[in-house]
Design a protein around this motif. Sequence first.
Motif, PDB file in Angstrom:
ATOM      1  N   ASP A   1      -9.514   0.596   8.121  1.00 56.53           N
ATOM      2  CA  ASP A   1      -8.029   0.718   7.412  1.00 56.53           C
ATOM      3  C   ASP A   1      -7.480  -0.901   7.252  1.00 56.53           C
ATOM      4  N   MET A   2      -7.461  -1.480   8.199  1.00 53.19           N
ATOM      5  CA  MET A   2      -7.142  -3.004   8.284  1.00 53.19           C
ATOM      6  C   MET A   2      -8.359  -3.841   8.574  1.00 53.19           C
ATOM      7  N   TYR A   3      -8.493  -4.898   7.983  1.00 52.47           N
ATOM      8  CA  TYR A   3      -9.690  -5.976   8.150  1.00 52.47           C
ATOM      9  C   TYR A   3      -8.899  -7.348   8.244  1.00 52.47           C
ATOM     10  N   LEU A   4      -9.186  -7.839   9.473  1.00 53.91           N
ATOM     11  CA  LEU A   4      -8.151  -9.112   9.627  1.00 53.91           C
ATOM     12  C   LEU A   4      -9.128 -10.437  10.263  1.00 53.91           C
TER      13      LEU A   4
ATOM     14  N   GLY B   1      -5.857  -8.720   5.725  1.00 54.05           N
ATOM     15  CA  GLY B   1      -5.169  -9.526   6.340  1.00 54.05           C
ATOM     16  C   GLY B   1      -5.668 -10.551   7.349  1.00 54.05           C
TER      17      GLY B   1
ATOM     18  N   LYS C   1     -13.355  -4.416   0.270  1.00 53.69           N
ATOM     19  CA  LYS C   1     -11.970  -3.619  -0.016  1.00 53.69           C
ATOM     20  C   LYS C   1     -12.706  -2.980  -1.401  1.00 53.69           C
TER      21      LYS C   1
ATOM     22  N   ASP D   1      -5.219  -1.269  16.960  1.00 55.71           N
ATOM     23  CA  ASP D   1      -5.571  -2.463  16.596  1.00 55.71           C
ATOM     24  C   ASP D   1      -6.748  -3.023  17.717  1.00 55.71           C
TER      25      ASP D   1
ATOM     26  N   MET E   1      -7.090  -2.289   3.683  1.00 57.26           N
ATOM     27  CA  MET E   1      -6.122  -3.311   3.566  1.00 57.26           C
ATOM     28  C   MET E   1      -6.808  -4.729   4.320  1.00 57.26           C
TER      29      MET E   1
ATOM     30  N   SER F   1       0.643  -1.220  -0.117  1.00 54.91           N
ATOM     31  CA  SER F   1      -0.038   0.002  -0.111  1.00 54.91           C
ATOM     32  C   SER F   1       0.942   1.269  -0.005  1.00 54.91           C
TER      33      SER F   1
ATOM     34  N   ASP G   1      -2.338  -7.936   2.637  1.00 54.16           N
ATOM     35  CA  ASP G   1      -1.324  -6.492   2.985  1.00 54.16           C
ATOM     36  C   ASP G   1      -0.508  -6.967   4.228  1.00 54.16           C
TER      37      ASP G   1
ATOM     38  N   ALA H   1      -7.214  -0.892  12.871  1.00 59.43           N
ATOM     39  CA  ALA H   1      -7.405  -2.313  12.362  1.00 59.43           C
ATOM     40  C   ALA H   1      -8.242  -3.106  13.335  1.00 59.43           C
TER      41      ALA H   1
END
Length: 323
Positions: free
Chosen positions: A123-126, A157, A148, A57, A155, A9, A176, A85
């Motif tokens: 921003d980040m999805y895990l 993960g 996304k 996080d 991003m 990214s 990512d 995240a």
Amino acid sequence: MRYKTMKKSGQKVSEITVGTWAIGGKNSMGGGYGEIDDDQSVEAIRAMIAGGVNLIDTAPIYGEGHSEEVVGRAVEGIRDQVLIATKYGSYIEDGKGVHCSRPDSVLREFDDSLRRLGTDYVDMYLMHWPDDLGTPIEDTMACVNKLKEQGSVKMLGLCNSDRALIERASAVADLDIVQLPFSMVNQSAIADLKWCEEHDIDVMTWGSLGAGILTGSVREKPVFDEKDFRATFYPFYREPMFSKIQEFLKTMDALSEKYGKPLAQIAINWSTQKSFVTTALTGVRKVEEAVENCAAFDWQLSDEDIATLDAELERLEITEAVA
């Protein structure tokens, strides 16, 4: 603060991330990290941000949504200054922990997370843990990939996944970042961490302070509530690990005296100076802890220091500890 640039990214992230498991408090199953104060937690998160940290996080299962609500309070008015995240696929149902990543479940969790965080994107999805109900990872990744594509997630993960699952997920969606355990006292995932670096997948590590034992604040074996996560989830406060780590703390004490720095900063530097670590999670509940964590980046360990620490870890046979 030190920063690293994410490989895919190009996003710049601080080398430490605010970890928020502890501030979620107890869940309906009784687990937790002791007493918490939401106002103190909000102040601590904001102190980390003031210290240059730009990534937080969290996860729905932390306090069954409470952690996300606290994060939402902390970033109100400054959402554009931080990356968030959060996760999916782990929740409590009928008093039991469930790992489920069916697309319908994921979408429901996503909407709930947005509401609690007070935001319209993540921003980040895990994926928090591998699905244990038989949902193909390909179906799950196709689902979050659509989020996304819609711009609701920046991003993607995985957490706590082995290389085989990471490879399967990568065949469907461009990953990512992965989140895996790593600290002086838990190097069980180091092969997968190095593999991710080689394949341009960034790494967020958890357990950086060994559930607090690497801060040196606990020198005598504690007695926790029987459902306290420090007693149930981690091995560090149980024998023989506890005694081995206490012996290892003597080496950290010597470096602490050499630099005039607290043990927590030694542990943070040891992790974040690894090339394969993009950012390391550090839990924080008080402003004083936030200030101390951020100050770790005012200095660095020498190669000789790291070699000394590594040699002692090997001598004590605690490098393969598994949380």
